[in-house]
Motif scaffolding. Structure first.
Motif, short mmCIF file in Angstrom:
data_model
loop_
_atom_site.label_atom_id
_atom_site.label_comp_id
_atom_site.label_asym_id
_atom_site.label_seq_id
_atom_site.Cartn_x
_atom_site.Cartn_y
_atom_site.Cartn_z
N SER A 51 0.85 -1.18 0.00
CA SER A 51 0.00 0.00 0.00
C SER A 51 0.90 1.25 0.00
N VAL A 52 0.28 2.41 -0.12
CA VAL A 52 1.06 3.64 -0.13
C VAL A 52 1.44 3.97 1.30
N PRO A 53 2.74 3.93 1.63
CA PRO A 53 3.14 4.21 3.02
C PRO A 53 2.99 5.69 3.33
N GLY A 54 2.62 5.98 4.55
CA GLY A 54 2.34 7.37 4.91
C GLY A 54 3.48 8.04 5.65
N LYS A 55 3.22 9.29 6.02
CA LYS A 55 4.19 10.04 6.83
C LYS A 55 4.24 9.40 8.22
N GLN A 56 5.42 9.31 8.77
CA GLN A 56 5.56 8.60 10.05
C GLN A 56 6.64 9.26 10.90
N GLN A 57 6.36 9.43 12.18
CA GLN A 57 7.38 10.01 13.06
C GLN A 57 8.49 9.00 13.28
N VAL A 58 9.72 9.50 13.38
CA VAL A 58 10.86 8.60 13.59
C VAL A 58 10.91 8.18 15.06
N VAL A 59 10.71 6.87 15.29
CA VAL A 59 10.72 6.35 16.66
C VAL A 59 11.98 5.50 16.84
N LEU A 60 12.72 5.77 17.89
CA LEU A 60 13.95 5.04 18.17
C LEU A 60 13.65 3.75 18.93
N SER A 61 14.67 2.91 19.08
CA SER A 61 14.45 1.59 19.68
C SER A 61 14.01 1.68 21.15
N ASP A 62 14.33 2.81 21.81
CA ASP A 62 13.89 2.94 23.22
C ASP A 62 12.49 3.54 23.32
N GLY A 63 11.83 3.73 22.17
CA GLY A 63 10.45 4.22 22.18
C GLY A 63 10.34 5.73 22.11
N THR A 64 11.47 6.44 22.19
CA THR A 64 11.41 7.91 22.12
C THR A 64 11.41 8.37 20.67
N ASN A 65 11.00 9.59 20.45
CA ASN A 65 10.99 10.17 19.11
C ASN A 65 12.32 10.86 18.83
N ALA A 66 12.86 10.60 17.64
CA ALA A 66 14.16 11.18 17.29
C ALA A 66 14.04 12.69 17.14
N ASN A 67 14.99 13.39 17.69
CA ASN A 67 14.98 14.86 17.65
C ASN A 67 16.37 15.36 17.26
N ILE A 68 16.40 16.36 16.40
CA ILE A 68 17.68 16.90 15.91
C ILE A 68 18.53 17.41 17.08
N ASN A 69 17.88 17.95 18.11
CA ASN A 69 18.63 18.55 19.23
C ASN A 69 19.36 17.52 20.07
N THR A 70 18.89 16.27 20.03
CA THR A 70 19.47 15.28 20.96
C THR A 70 20.13 14.09 20.26
N PHE A 71 19.85 13.87 18.98
CA PHE A 71 20.44 12.70 18.30
C PHE A 71 21.93 12.96 18.11
N PRO A 72 22.79 12.06 18.60
CA PRO A 72 24.24 12.33 18.54
C PRO A 72 24.79 12.37 17.10
N ILE A 73 25.81 13.19 16.93
CA ILE A 73 26.55 13.26 15.66
C ILE A 73 27.37 11.97 15.50
N ASN A 74 27.54 11.53 14.24
CA ASN A 74 28.34 10.33 13.94
C ASN A 74 27.77 9.11 14.68
N HIS A 75 26.47 8.93 14.52
CA HIS A 75 25.78 7.88 15.28
C HIS A 75 24.65 7.34 14.41
N SER A 76 24.26 6.10 14.64
CA SER A 76 23.13 5.55 13.89
C SER A 76 22.26 4.69 14.78
N GLU A 77 21.01 4.56 14.37
CA GLU A 77 20.09 3.66 15.07
C GLU A 77 19.21 2.99 14.04
N ILE A 78 18.71 1.81 14.39
CA ILE A 78 17.80 1.11 13.50
C ILE A 78 16.38 1.63 13.74
#
Ligand code: FES
Length: 211
Positions: A51-78
């Motif tokens: 189906s046509v996938p919709g807009k979705q908030q980025v949720v990290l593995s700990d259940g929190t929402n990814a935010n530019i202010n707090t996501f570390p530089i040179n880092h990745s998450e699934i």
């Protein structure tokens, strides 16, 4: 107990043969796919959702929402996209993506979405799952690395630059991607994806790089 005859393969050998044959078939299939980019593979490949996938908030593995202010530089998450209420569906490899905040030298200190990239984790060679390896002072080569046969992906554009995936012709050498936007509080959102070679790409098959 009956001993297996010397010239008859054991069950383990038979299974190994089956796996090998399967990989050969898969490799042959990859070659065929490489030379036929005009076929609408998106209809046949196991993409995350038909189906046509919709807009979705980025949720990290700990259940929190990814935010530019707090996501570390040179880092990745699934992250999962498209995510479902069904945890079995969410664990499908074709829904697994690497959310990467680039290292500073590649623009990761920017305070907007240009500091981020999202790529399908399904390696374009034989569909193992690759990982982002952060750069360190000792090892500045930050990239995506596949543990199976050593394909490596450029974190800036998702293009394979080493290993067997880099030898595959376009578009089978560039990972499918997701595009992001940020809201007024700097939370990250995934824009609705279009599974075609000229848009987000096709998971497990590839994408044409825009010029
Ligand atoms: S599956 Fe072969 S390099 Fe990734």
């Amino acid at each position: 107990m009956t001993e297996p005859k010397q010239d008859e393969p054991s069950n383990i050998d038979k299974n190994a043969l089956t796996r090998r044959d399967f990989l050969k078939l898969l490799a042959a299939g990859s070659v065929a796919l490489t030379f036929t980019p005009f076929i609408p593979w998106g209809q046949f490949m196991p993409n995350p959702d038909n189906s046509v996938p919709g807009k979705q908030q980025v949720v990290l593995s700990d259940g929190t929402n990814a935010n530019i202010n707090t996501f570390p530089i040179n880092h990745s998450e699934i992250i999962i996209y498209p995510s479902s209420t069904d945890t079995v569906l969410n664990s499908e490899p074709f829904r697994q993506w690497q959310l990467i905040r680039l290292p500073t030298e590649l623009g990761g200190s920017s305070t907007d979405v240009t500091a981020f990239r999202v790529y399908s984790m399904v390696c374009l060679h034989l569909w193992c799952l690759w990982r982002y390896v952060p750069s360190t002072a000792q090892q500045p080569a930050n990239n995506g690395q596949c543990p199976c046969h050593g394909s490596m992906y450029n974190p800036l554009n998702g293009k394979a630059f080493a290993g067997p995936a880099s030898l595959q012709a376009s578009p089978s050498n560039v990972l499918a991607t997701l595009y992001l936007e940020a809201d007024s509080d700097n939370y990250l959102w995934i824009k609705p994806a279009t599974w075609s070679l000229y848009d987000n790409g096709i998971v497990g098959y590839g994408r044409f790089l825009s010029t």
